[in-house]
Design an enzyme around this catalytic site. Sequence first.
Site, PDB file in Angstrom:
ATOM      1  N   VAL A 161      25.889  46.574  52.743  1.00 45.32           N
ATOM      2  CA  VAL A 161      26.334  45.617  53.675  1.00 45.32           C
ATOM      3  C   VAL A 161      25.498  45.612  55.011  1.00 45.32           C
ATOM      4  O   VAL A 161      24.989  44.624  55.550  1.00 45.32           O
ATOM      5  CB  VAL A 161      27.805  45.833  54.125  1.00 45.32           C
ATOM      6  CG1 VAL A 161      28.272  45.075  55.269  1.00 45.32           C
ATOM      7  CG2 VAL A 161      28.506  45.892  52.885  1.00 45.32           C
ATOM      8  N   GLU A 183      37.283  42.948  60.658  1.00 39.44           N
ATOM      9  CA  GLU A 183      37.366  41.653  60.025  1.00 39.44           C
ATOM     10  C   GLU A 183      37.027  42.006  58.551  1.00 39.44           C
ATOM     11  O   GLU A 183      37.658  41.492  57.576  1.00 39.44           O
ATOM     12  CB  GLU A 183      36.866  40.454  60.298  1.00 39.44           C
ATOM     13  CG  GLU A 183      37.080  39.493  59.453  1.00 39.44           C
ATOM     14  CD  GLU A 183      38.562  38.749  59.329  1.00 39.44           C
ATOM     15  OE1 GLU A 183      38.845  38.361  60.405  1.00 39.44           O
ATOM     16  OE2 GLU A 183      39.142  38.918  58.323  1.00 39.44           O
ATOM     17  N   VAL A 233      39.095  43.806  55.088  1.00 42.53           N
ATOM     18  CA  VAL A 233      40.096  43.399  54.073  1.00 42.53           C
ATOM     19  C   VAL A 233      39.660  42.067  53.507  1.00 42.53           C
ATOM     20  O   VAL A 233      39.189  41.319  54.371  1.00 42.53           O
ATOM     21  CB  VAL A 233      41.384  43.216  54.735  1.00 42.53           C
ATOM     22  CG1 VAL A 233      42.437  42.655  53.777  1.00 42.53           C
ATOM     23  CG2 VAL A 233      42.006  44.193  55.647  1.00 42.53           C
ATOM     24  N   GLY A 236      36.728  40.831  52.325  1.00 34.84           N
ATOM     25  CA  GLY A 236      35.429  40.390  52.482  1.00 34.84           C
ATOM     26  C   GLY A 236      35.063  39.208  53.583  1.00 34.84           C
ATOM     27  O   GLY A 236      35.339  39.345  54.570  1.00 34.84           O
ATOM     28  N   ILE A 278      36.753  36.493  53.505  1.00 36.84           N
ATOM     29  CA  ILE A 278      38.075  35.712  53.744  1.00 36.84           C
ATOM     30  C   ILE A 278      38.537  36.201  55.428  1.00 36.84           C
ATOM     31  O   ILE A 278      38.859  37.335  55.394  1.00 36.84           O
ATOM     32  CB  ILE A 278      39.010  35.723  52.894  1.00 36.84           C
ATOM     33  CG1 ILE A 278      38.268  35.702  51.421  1.00 36.84           C
ATOM     34  CG2 ILE A 278      40.183  34.768  53.203  1.00 36.84           C
ATOM     35  CD1 ILE A 278      39.322  35.986  50.343  1.00 36.84           C
ATOM     36  N   GLY A 299      27.488  45.429  37.291  1.00 39.12           N
ATOM     37  CA  GLY A 299      27.657  45.704  38.674  1.00 39.12           C
ATOM     38  C   GLY A 299      28.789  45.304  39.513  1.00 39.12           C
ATOM     39  O   GLY A 299      28.732  45.590  41.018  1.00 39.12           O
ATOM     40  N   GLU A 347      32.216  50.528  39.749  1.00 43.32           N
ATOM     41  CA  GLU A 347      31.334  51.595  40.036  1.00 43.32           C
ATOM     42  C   GLU A 347      31.418  52.413  38.781  1.00 43.32           C
ATOM     43  O   GLU A 347      32.337  52.271  37.872  1.00 43.32           O
ATOM     44  CB  GLU A 347      32.082  52.172  41.277  1.00 43.32           C
ATOM     45  CG  GLU A 347      32.408  51.595  42.395  1.00 43.32           C
ATOM     46  CD  GLU A 347      31.329  51.540  43.232  1.00 43.32           C
ATOM     47  OE1 GLU A 347      30.198  52.139  43.200  1.00 43.32           O
ATOM     48  OE2 GLU A 347      31.429  50.799  44.238  1.00 43.32           O
ATOM     49  N   LYS A 381      43.727  48.125  51.970  1.00 45.97           N
ATOM     50  CA  LYS A 381      43.900  46.790  52.484  1.00 45.97           C
ATOM     51  C   LYS A 381      45.183  46.278  52.870  1.00 45.97           C
ATOM     52  O   LYS A 381      45.411  45.533  53.963  1.00 45.97           O
ATOM     53  CB  LYS A 381      43.049  45.659  51.472  1.00 45.97           C
ATOM     54  CG  LYS A 381      41.734  46.106  51.266  1.00 45.97           C
ATOM     55  CD  LYS A 381      41.004  45.307  50.182  1.00 45.97           C
ATOM     56  CE  LYS A 381      39.593  45.704  50.036  1.00 45.97           C
ATOM     57  NZ  LYS A 381      39.147  45.108  48.692  1.00 45.97           N
ATOM     58  N   GLY A 399      30.433  42.126  48.367  1.00 50.55           N
ATOM     59  CA  GLY A 399      29.022  41.612  48.254  1.00 50.55           C
ATOM     60  C   GLY A 399      28.470  41.802  49.687  1.00 50.55           C
ATOM     61  O   GLY A 399      29.004  42.094  50.670  1.00 50.55           O
TER      62      GLY A 399
END
Lengths: 443, 443
Positions: A20, A136, A139, A141, A143, A194, A197, A212, A319
């Site tokens: 990230v 933000e 939770v 990603g 959205i 991928g 994990e 979340k 992602g």
Amino acid sequence: MSKSSETRPLGVALAGFGTVGSGLGRLLVENADIIRRRTGRDVAVRAVLVRDAHKAREVPLPPGAVLTTDPARLVNDPGIDVLVELMGGIDAARGIISAALEHGKHVVTANKALLAEDGLALFRLARRKRRILRYEASVAGAIPVVQALKESLVGNRIESLMGILNGTSNYILSEMTSSGVEFGEALRQAQELGFAEADPTLDIDGHDAAHKLVLLIRLAWGVDYPYAALAVRGIRGMAALDIRFAREFGYRIKLIGQARLAAGGTGAAGDAPLRLEAGVFPALVHHTFLLARVGGAYNALRVDANAAGPLFFHGRGAGSLPTAGAVLADLMAVAREERPNNTGFAESELERAAIVPPEDWRSPYYVRVMVEDTPGVLRDISGCMAAEGISVAQMIQKAGDGTSGVPLVFMTHETTARAMSGALGRAADAGLLREPAVYYRVL
Amino acid sequence: MSKSSETRPLGVALAGFGTVGSGLGRLLVENADIIRRRTGRDVAVRAVLVRDAHKAREVPLPPGAVLTTDPARLVNDPGIDVLVELMGGIDAARGIISAALEHGKHVVTANKALLAEDGLALFRLARRKRRILRYEASVAGAIPVVQALKESLVGNRIESLMGILNGTSNYILSEMTSSGVEFGEALRQAQELGFAEADPTLDIDGHDAAHKLVLLIRLAWGVDYPYAALAVRGIRGMAALDIRFAREFGYRIKLIGQARLAAGGTGAAGDAPLRLEAGVFPALVHHTFLLARVGGAYNALRVDANAAGPLFFHGRGAGSLPTAGAVLADLMAVAREERPNNTGFAESELERAAIVPPEDWRSPYYVRVMVEDTPGVLRDISGCMAAEGISVAQMIQKAGDGTSGVPLVFMTHETTARAMSGALGRAADAGLLREPAVYYRVL
């Protein structure tokens, strides 16, 4: 922040430079023009905190940033306005977030585990220091569910939340559903691609979704639902057999995080105090529900609220760039520091858009023409299309009812509206059309 | 606003008291506790502007509000902080919004036509007077798309918007699709049910969707796309025949508002300046797209953005309470006046949630048990269910493979987890189960 401070860049320290963090670095470069237009400021990463300063990195550091292994370097630098915590884990992350707030920095984090298990103390500290703490990206990603609950739905009494909050589990269930494989095989595939994990416990046993859900409950109802009190059941070992049976009833099986007001506990005037039913569990979702249509590694949230009714949000739940985009929005909120923001742009006046004329729009098309049922008519119509460079992808010819001719229906490859009206003009000029042609764009 | 002003109620003037205005009045009463918790203030309607003060009204005025027919009464009152404009139309609405801004009031409006056709001057005035002008309810009703574009997606380069923005048209197309009726009949039904106006021009000819698209383009790209320049085509006279043909190819026909970056015009560094392709038109949407699943009077928006990827928002696009809830969120944003708002609640500390124990959760269930294929086994299992008060809605019995018994699959009516585990405990104690039972909640 005083007015003059707005012209200088927002100084950022980045704790963690993994998936990230490097996505954020990329966005800060690629979207630099947008950031400036939206906020009237630049965002400058001053320092990046990593565990090992000598490790080889594929992604270059943000321009002007120094690499450090010393957390104190970040929190003592007066040029740093915001700490972005992307290290994950609990203890070290809590330490650096606390120190940053104590030193008067704002904080942006994507750390759902920390906020779920130990967030109240951090919110308390941020309140005492009057600093912004935004999350933000923690939770769902990309959205914007935190924003939706924190700002857009504030005039509503939230009745229930129902979400697909873990992309790994959803990917595994989607694979089991579409190809009929058993859980172990689907997990193995997800690991190879991928999407899971090496140790998938947090995801497949429901803990990540539960973290979340705790954050969503706080945002929706303003109460603390302790993570340890949440009923959590994951998808480990689910049988393909049950997915097949569920299908026969018209259902898909999804890992759901749900929280809803218990009967007689809505907290509304005249009712009993607010009581919540909340948990994470695999559930059958009827195929007509939008939630049943959430495939692969996507996330989604359905919110039912007393004014809005049902709302549904869908997008990428994880992602590098999707998550980094959410982090960046939080940073830009700090950079704007909350003044009238009517258009969403800091510029004084909106420019007029440069406009593509409708005849240049590119799109596949659906075309229906009514023609005489005579030999060669299909060749002639196709010729009109070809003369305009239009390529046909599919065609249906139906028997006519004898009055207005025979319908020919084409699905074309991408073309322009100009070419389409040109082709139909040719057909009309050649006397091929019994009625005006009907055509629509195909999305 | 100074600190001390936050303890007094936010003073509101309401211009217009029709469907949305009366919905807002109702929410201000029903959700008063939430408003106070979320903002630390009350919202008080001081005055309601109507055309005819003597008209009989079904809905009572908000408590403490005076009825007036004089716009000057609203803008001159120092106790009024915000004007909420819900009159619709262009000229009178522009007049009162301008006057309110000139007098230092903030403004909240749901007037998409005014903002699309003449909004730039109002934004300019608000900026000059440093007032807030919010308009979440003007696009897609309860769905927070304004907020998403204005705040959540600001770190993204928006690539395209694609939406179902007019509920009336979508209702008519949904009816034509599901029952095969022609356009005229579907329109007549929509009018009878109150989903279409007596004069449906604005809706079915695409103008309403076009107004909303102009607002979305401004929010997404920060440019003005003049309403008059927008290519607009509605659904008037669409043939049921084409809806059927489209289905044969796997598509639904929807009225779509779309705007996207033209090739070679993304505005990104090194590319040509931003160029937009935008319009409203009926289009074929493949049935696997979430947009194809938007039924009845619902609205939806798909946004594609360079960091987030695809996002999808779905909800009620119109109606008294859904729209009023969006107006109320805007009012509450004004009431909060943008200071750190980390939890979305103004209270100092989150209370612990009152929790429904998982065994009390109510839900329908899917249950699979593996049993011996012997006479009476179904009766015995059903007896275990009945003993716990569980009622069975559907049942499937399959032939077994001879090793682990025969699967019996039940879908139950709503019951509790306690009853379910009680019933399965009875079955296990009676030796009926060849394997542990599998059960999931049904949403």
